[in-house]
Design an enzyme around this catalytic site. Structure first.
Site, PDB file in Angstrom:
ATOM      1  N   TYR A   1     -43.883 -64.916 -55.307  1.00 18.37           N
ATOM      2  CA  TYR A   1     -44.756 -63.736 -55.200  1.00 18.37           C
ATOM      3  C   TYR A   1     -45.078 -63.191 -56.595  1.00 18.37           C
ATOM      4  O   TYR A   1     -46.237 -63.031 -56.963  1.00 18.37           O
ATOM      5  CB  TYR A   1     -44.087 -62.656 -54.344  1.00 18.37           C
ATOM      6  CG  TYR A   1     -44.723 -61.300 -54.499  1.00 18.37           C
ATOM      7  CD1 TYR A   1     -46.020 -61.080 -54.066  1.00 18.37           C
ATOM      8  CD2 TYR A   1     -44.036 -60.247 -55.111  1.00 18.37           C
ATOM      9  CE1 TYR A   1     -46.626 -59.841 -54.240  1.00 18.37           C
ATOM     10  CE2 TYR A   1     -44.628 -59.012 -55.283  1.00 18.37           C
ATOM     11  CZ  TYR A   1     -45.924 -58.816 -54.839  1.00 18.37           C
ATOM     12  OH  TYR A   1     -46.522 -57.585 -55.026  1.00 18.37           O
TER      13      TYR A   1
ATOM     14  N   THR B   1     -47.823 -56.102 -60.144  1.00 22.62           N
ATOM     15  CA  THR B   1     -46.510 -55.607 -59.696  1.00 22.62           C
ATOM     16  C   THR B   1     -45.467 -55.761 -60.791  1.00 22.62           C
ATOM     17  O   THR B   1     -45.566 -56.671 -61.626  1.00 22.62           O
ATOM     18  CB  THR B   1     -46.054 -56.426 -58.468  1.00 22.62           C
ATOM     19  OG1 THR B   1     -44.658 -56.221 -58.258  1.00 22.62           O
ATOM     20  CG2 THR B   1     -46.246 -57.915 -58.673  1.00 22.62           C
TER      21      THR B   1
END
Ligand code: UDP
Length: 327
Positions: A141, A117
């Site tokens: 995350y 990501t």
């Protein structure tokens, strides 16, 4: 038939991968614990219900199905939740990936595509992001994804895995035939929240911040149609047979859209008004995340063709109108 193991095949991106793999002639085998994935999203091949941290379960699935490659989507994905509960994120995202990679090494399954990501990059002050951009995650995350990227480098070198890491930008849209679509519980993503607001399931959409240094004050993101994104994964399965020199690619369009522009596009596509209100900035949100994808175009021949706001919102809207998301 050639099997491909899809971890997270019951999730949003994983279920679209299964559909496109089946269309490309593969048998997608879903491996999912169904904590955030959906049983009814598994429509294109068999499913194994199991947790990636359960070494016997994942190794058993690899032995049974002997996949040509593994597409690893399964992960927790909410930035805010990861800040509140980092242990859960590290346990699920890091330990899950490590157990999977160990099981692949043990069973001799050596081809892997890993979903990473742009959250690994953090806030880069609006510069166009690419594969050379520094890693500086702003949340557990992002940190858990960055750590898996780094772990993979060592596994590739030492144990002979062939791996592609894709850094995603804002994945949105749905299967144009509306067989599968985006369905998170709770929903935190802009496009489905807009469409749920239009449908009357929410009173109004909160615009998180109108004081960003962008053209209309709202934050800018690079929205990629989920079908375009998956096409890159399918190309990577073949790519890894001929070349492993470029193990990291960013998947974006190079075009940023503001929150207000996405709302305007949704109003124009659906012909309905989006009730909205101004809210403070959301913690951890950078002003602008836009990615150049010249390398993905060169290496994979990847050209996003569906990643316009109109197509993304039109396909997502058709999916929302099926009423699936409310199940
Ligand atoms: N956003 C918003 N209101 C919402 C949800 C999102 O204004 O209810 C904004 C958010 O600040 C970000 C963009 O929309 O700039 C995309 O957010 P999303 O959660 O969809 O994806 P992210 O960029 O966090 O991966």
């Amino acid at each position: 038939m050639t099997n491909i193991l899809v971890t997270g095949g019951g999730g949003y991106i994983g279920s679209h991968a299964c559909k496109l793999l089946a269309q490309a002639g593969y048998t997608p085998v879903t491996f999912d614990n169904f904590h955030t994935g959906w049983h009814d999203a598994v429509q294109f091949g068999p499913a194994v219900e199991g947790d990636l941290r359960d070494r016997a379960a994942i190794e058993g699935a690899l032995q049974q199905y002997k996949p040509e490659a593994v597409l690893h989507f399964a992960a927790l994905i909410e930035v805010g939740a990861s800040v509140a509960d980092p242990a859960t994120y590290w346990n699920n995202n890091f330990l899950g990936a490590m157990t999977l990679f160990d099981a692949m090494v043990a069973t001799g399954i050596d081809k892997l595509v890993f979903s990473s990501t742009c959250a690994v990059n953090g806030d880069l002050d609006g510069v166009l992001i690419d594969e050379t951009s520094p890693i500086n995650p702003m949340s557990p995350y992002g940190a858990s994804k960055a750590a898996v990227e780094l772990m993979l480098e060592g596994y590739v070198r030492a144990y002979g895995l062939r791996a592609m890491r894709f850094r995603y930008f804002n994945v949105a849209g749905a299967d144009p035939q509306a067989q599968v679509g985006e369905h998170h519980q709770p929903e935190t993503h802009l496009v489905p929240l807009i469409l749920q607001t239009i449908q009357g399931h929410r009173d109004s959409l909160k615009i998180f911040g109108t004081d960003y240094p962008t053209r209309d004050g709202t934050s800018v993101r690079d929205y990629v149609h989920v079908v375009d994104l998956i096409r890159a994964h399918i190309a990577a399965i073949d790519y890894l047979d001929r070349d492993t020199r470029v193990p990291l690619l960013c998947l974006g369009t190079g075009q940023g859209m503001t929150v207000k522009e996405i709302i305007a596009a949704a109003q124009s596509v659906t012909g309905k008004t989006v009730a909205h209100e101004i809210a403070p900035r959301r913690d951890g949100d950078p002003a602008s995340l836009v990615c150049g994808s010249a390398l993905a175009q060169r290496e994979l021949g990847w050209h996003p063709t569906l990643s316009t706001p109109e197509q993304i919102i039109g396909d997502a809207w058709r999916w929302h109108e099926t009423g699936h998301y409310a199940s």
